[in-house]
Design a protein around this motif. Structure first.
Motif, PDB file in Angstrom:
ATOM      1  N   SER A  31      19.957  52.567  55.708  1.00  0.00           N
ATOM      2  CA  SER A  31      20.926  52.597  54.605  1.00  0.00           C
ATOM      3  C   SER A  31      21.123  51.156  54.160  1.00  0.00           C
ATOM      4  O   SER A  31      20.818  50.220  54.902  1.00  0.00           O
ATOM      5  CB  SER A  31      22.247  53.207  55.079  1.00  0.00           C
ATOM      6  N   ASP A  33      26.591  51.926  47.435  1.00  0.00           N
ATOM      7  CA  ASP A  33      25.384  52.349  48.134  1.00  0.00           C
ATOM      8  C   ASP A  33      24.188  51.881  47.304  1.00  0.00           C
ATOM      9  O   ASP A  33      23.926  52.398  46.214  1.00  0.00           O
ATOM     10  CB  ASP A  33      25.391  53.884  48.257  1.00  0.00           C
ATOM     11  N   LEU A  62      27.662  57.171  52.600  1.00  0.00           N
ATOM     12  CA  LEU A  62      26.509  56.275  52.499  1.00  0.00           C
ATOM     13  C   LEU A  62      25.230  57.058  52.799  1.00  0.00           C
ATOM     14  O   LEU A  62      25.133  57.738  53.816  1.00  0.00           O
ATOM     15  CB  LEU A  62      26.673  55.135  53.508  1.00  0.00           C
ATOM     16  N   ARG A  63      24.288  56.925  51.924  1.00  0.00           N
ATOM     17  CA  ARG A  63      23.074  57.727  52.051  1.00  0.00           C
ATOM     18  C   ARG A  63      22.133  57.149  53.123  1.00  0.00           C
ATOM     19  O   ARG A  63      21.891  55.944  53.157  1.00  0.00           O
ATOM     20  CB  ARG A  63      22.371  57.718  50.697  1.00  0.00           C
ATOM     21  N   GLN A  64      21.611  58.034  53.961  1.00  0.00           N
ATOM     22  CA  GLN A  64      20.656  57.638  55.000  1.00  0.00           C
ATOM     23  C   GLN A  64      19.277  58.120  54.572  1.00  0.00           C
ATOM     24  O   GLN A  64      19.116  59.275  54.188  1.00  0.00           O
ATOM     25  CB  GLN A  64      21.000  58.325  56.329  1.00  0.00           C
ATOM     26  N   HIS A  65      18.311  57.238  54.625  1.00  0.00           N
ATOM     27  CA  HIS A  65      16.942  57.622  54.236  1.00  0.00           C
ATOM     28  C   HIS A  65      16.055  57.607  55.475  1.00  0.00           C
ATOM     29  O   HIS A  65      15.941  56.580  56.142  1.00  0.00           O
ATOM     30  CB  HIS A  65      16.401  56.640  53.203  1.00  0.00           C
ATOM     31  N   HIS A  78      19.587  63.330  52.629  1.00  0.00           N
ATOM     32  CA  HIS A  78      20.393  62.847  53.746  1.00  0.00           C
ATOM     33  C   HIS A  78      19.954  63.509  55.033  1.00  0.00           C
ATOM     34  O   HIS A  78      19.600  64.662  55.051  1.00  0.00           O
ATOM     35  CB  HIS A  78      21.856  63.247  53.558  1.00  0.00           C
TER      36      HIS A  78
END
Ligand SMILES: Nc1ncnc2c1ncn2[C@@H]1O[C@H](COP(=O)(O)OP(=O)(O)OP(=O)(O)O)[C@@H](O)[C@H]1O
Length: 708
Positions: free
Chosen positions: A153, A164, A191-194, A278
């Motif tokens: 992130s 973000d 918060l975006r998790q990749h 996500h």
């Protein structure tokens, strides 16, 4: 751990046009210490003879990116891979090389993502190197029992607003919020998790985020970061433990269980919102229903066929976070020439760093931090975001970046003092392991039931052994006695475990009941949720405003402080000037007195001279008359007398009567001896002198046409 890195002199630094400012003022004296030259230190720091500092590592001007990574960052990445939270953050004044070191500057933007990343350019910074190391290490691991998951992130803190950097710009922006769990852990919501699989994926996301980051040109840096940025890598390792069908392995449900203390996942783990790609925090897999053990009917059976149970699988999940924090540089608005938006950014940057400094100060002093009822993490979003990295469960490396030139010496000293305080902070490290099912009531109930059965089984087998008529206990072979003792010990341990689990089960049951009750209020909560969200947004907005206002106030205070200092210096200078003026006045008064004295002596001599010249005029009437006429034709005042080697001339206008005192350049006969002795004025002498001066064209400067 604190490392200091010196940035090579910026020969093209536009603010350092004076060559004196480019003189080196900082020097590394060993691999972990440096000095700041006192002669070059600013006034406030000039008290000590020499400013020397010791850190864990000092990187000199010619240090290489690879060297910094290998020596200071590599060990931290290893810790991260073994399940600990770690943080690397760069701190320093603007343009001191933070982004360059972290790998978030233009240099790292140029890495081609098609590269294998194996032969990295020297200028590539820490993050791409870490990406390479992490992926290379994981790909070499060959453990089928472990599942790995990597995600990243990228968060920006700009003007107290959390953004973000990896969010899809076309999607509606979800506000990122900081929440504290009941266990005191900090989570970043929204918060975006990749999920990433290769180093290239990570670097590409880093570059995408950097392109979105706020950078602008200031007088001190062509691409100055105007925000703090945190690039986070999360590694989730799920290890499956399969217990084979073995004899009862009492009190040991999994090989690691004794070392794994049940706990909820710790800090810094962003809570995800489950949108798009996500990934969710791994929810523990539902454990298998425990298998009931067989109850033996006879002692012989217990002995001959040890109690066995079916293979059982448990999963232990370890989650670790690696934060890379690129702080915006501390700056003096005057030097960066920031105005308008840049000034506002500068104020927000400085306020966050100021709050960070306060937190570091408190944490670095164990006595004060124990006494202080709270650490002011809430004073800014930056400190709140880094709460765990600063005083929590994380191993943290601070890279203090400094410029060595004299023009930056005051900022360099500030950075070094900041870093020295940070070095005194001690964090406690714990591995973030969770056994699957520890937060699952059904699983825990099953465990308790199973253990109870096992306990009963053991008890009954003990009774059987002791009460057996065929083999009295006294007759039991020693090995059987030992076995019995060991069973008894296991039984005691099991009972203890049973009590613990029952207590925990009760707690969970209570929690479940509470959550069921709250489920009853579900409708109400569902209806209230938008209002709560709105309310939270407003609170967040207000918090941001408060922080900005605080920043503005602290900036104003700083300006007032600087102005007060300036005022003090001006007052000091004025006082010195006043004293000098007094001395000059004294001198002037002295000179006046001496002049008065001279004047009165001159008056007396004039009177004498007048008397003498009237007698001369009577004795030499022709000479005197011709001289007077020649003098008049030349427009020259009449010299009044000559005494002691000094000629005194009287001005034409008596009201502006002035005197010119001139040394004889030559005596009447032109001899120096005569000059030294002085000569007496006679009309003959003046006649000769006039003739000579006319011919030498020296007349003009000898006669006072102007008062002087
Ligand atoms: N060790 C170094 N070797 C070579 N160049 C460097 C080094 N450190 C910094 N630089 C150069 O100095 C300039 C400023 O560095 P950088 O942008 O990293 O500063 P910064 O501390 O991040 O500034 P800001 O806080 O304003 O963002 C860049 O052009 C960078 O390439």
């Amino acid at each position: 751990m604190v490392a200091v890195r010196m940035r090579p002199d910026a020969v093209d630094d536009p603010t350092q046009t004076v060559s004196r400012f480019l003189r080196p003022a900082v020097a590394a004296i060993s691999s972990n210490s440096l000095v700041v030259e006192p002669s070059m230190a600013p006034a406030g720091f000039r008290d000590a003879k020499q400013h020397s500092f010791t850190f864990d590592r000092v990187y000199d001007l010619d240090s290489k990116q690879e060297e910094v990574y290998r020596e200071s960052v590599d060990p931290l990445v290893q810790r991260f891979l073994s399940g600990y939270n770690t943080t690397v953050f760069a701190y320093g004044q603007t343009s001191s090389g933070k982004s360059y070191s972290m790998g978030t500057s233009e240099e790292s933007e140029c890495i081609s993502i098609d590269d294998s990343l194996s032969n990295l350019d020297e200028r590539v910074g820490i993050i791409p190197r870490a990406a390479q190391q992490i992926c290379a290490t994981l790909s070499q691991l060959d453990d089928e029992a472990v599942d790995y998951k990597l995600s990243v992130s990228f968060l920006e803190l700009y003007n107290e607003e959390m953004i973000d950097l990896l969010a899809d710009p076309e999607e509606e922006r979800i506000p990122v919020q900081i929440r504290e769990t009941r266990a005191g852990d900090i989570v970043w919501m929204g918060l975006r998790q990749h999920t990433v699989c290769t180093a290239q994926d990570m670097v590409r996301l880093l570059q995408d985020g950097m392109a979105m980051r706020q950078t602008h040109e200031t007088d001190m840096n062509a691409a100055s970061s105007r925000s703090h940025a945190i690039f986070s890598v999360t590694l989730t390792q799920s290890r499956r433990h399969v217990q084979e069908a073995t004899p009862l392995n009492l009190g040991r449900a999994s090989p690691e269980k004794s070392s794994v203390f049940p706990r909820t996942p710790r800090s810094g783990i962003p809570t995800l919102t489950g949108r798009g790609q996500h990934s969710r925090n791994p929810s523990p897999t539902r454990p298998q229903t425990p298998t009931r053990p067989q109850t033996p009917t006879r002692l012989a059976r217990v002995r001959a066929t040890p109690v066995r149970r079916a293979p059982e699988e448990t999963t232990v999940t370890t989650t670790s976070k690696l934060h890379f924090v690129d702080l915006a540089g501390s700056e003096r608005l005057k030097r960066t020439a920031a105005v308008g938006d840049r000034a506002k950014e500068g104020i927000a940057i400085n306020s966050g760093l100021h709050a960070l400094g306060n937190v570091i100060s408190l944490l670095s002093n164990p006595i004060r931090s124990k006494k202080a009822s709270y650490i002011p993490y809430r004073d800014s979003k930056l400190t709140r975001l880094l709460q765990d990295s600063l005083g929590g469960n994380s191993q943290t490396l601070m890279i203090a970046c400094v410029s060595t030139t004299e023009g930056n010496v005051s900022e360099t000293l500030n950075t070094l003092q900041y870093a020295q305080r940070a070095r005194r902070i001690c964090n406690t490290l714990e591995r973030n392991q969770v056994e699957a099912g520890w937060d699952n009531v059904e699983y825990l109930q099953g465990q308790v039931l199973r253990l109870r059965k096992e306990l009963e089984l053991v008890r009954s087998s003990n009774e059987l052994v002791i009460a057996s008529p065929q083999k009295p206990s006294a007759m039991l072979p020693t090995e059987h006695e030992q076995e019995l003792l060991s069973w008894q010990e296991k039984c005691t341990a099991l009972s203890r475990k049973n009590v613990e689990l029952t207590t925990e089960l009760l707690q969970r049951e209570q929690e479940r009941q509470q959550s069921q009750q709250s489920a009853g209020n579900h409708d109400f909560l569902a209806a209230a949720e938008p209002v709560i969200m709105e309310y939270e947004k407003t609170v967040d907005g207000l918090e941001s405003q408060i922080n900005m206002l605080k920043a503005a106030v602290s900036y104003s205070e700083q300006v007032i402080h600087e102005q007060t200092e300036n005022m003090k210096q001006v007052t000091d200078r004025a006082e010195t000037a006043e004293r000098q003026l007094d001395t000059l006045r004294e001198t002037l008064r002295d000179l006046h007195e001496r002049l008065e004295e001279r004047n009165s002596r001159i008056e007396g001599l004039e009177a004498q001279f007048r008397r003498g010249s009237s007698s001369h005029a009577t004795s030499y009437p022709n000479t005197t008359a011709s001289l007077a006429s020649r003098r008049a034709s030349l427009g020259i005042d009449t010299p009044q007398r000559s005494f002691g080697g000094i000629l005194v001339y009287k001005g034409r206008n008596p009201s502006q009567r002035t005197y010119r005192v001139a040394l004889h350049s030559r005596g009447p006969s032109g001899s120096d001896a005569e000059n030294a002795e002085g000569s007496r004025y006679t009309p003959e002498y003046e006649k000769k002198a006039l003739d000579r001066r006319q011919s030498d064209s020296l007349v003009q400067p000898m006669y006072p046409h102007n008062s002087s």
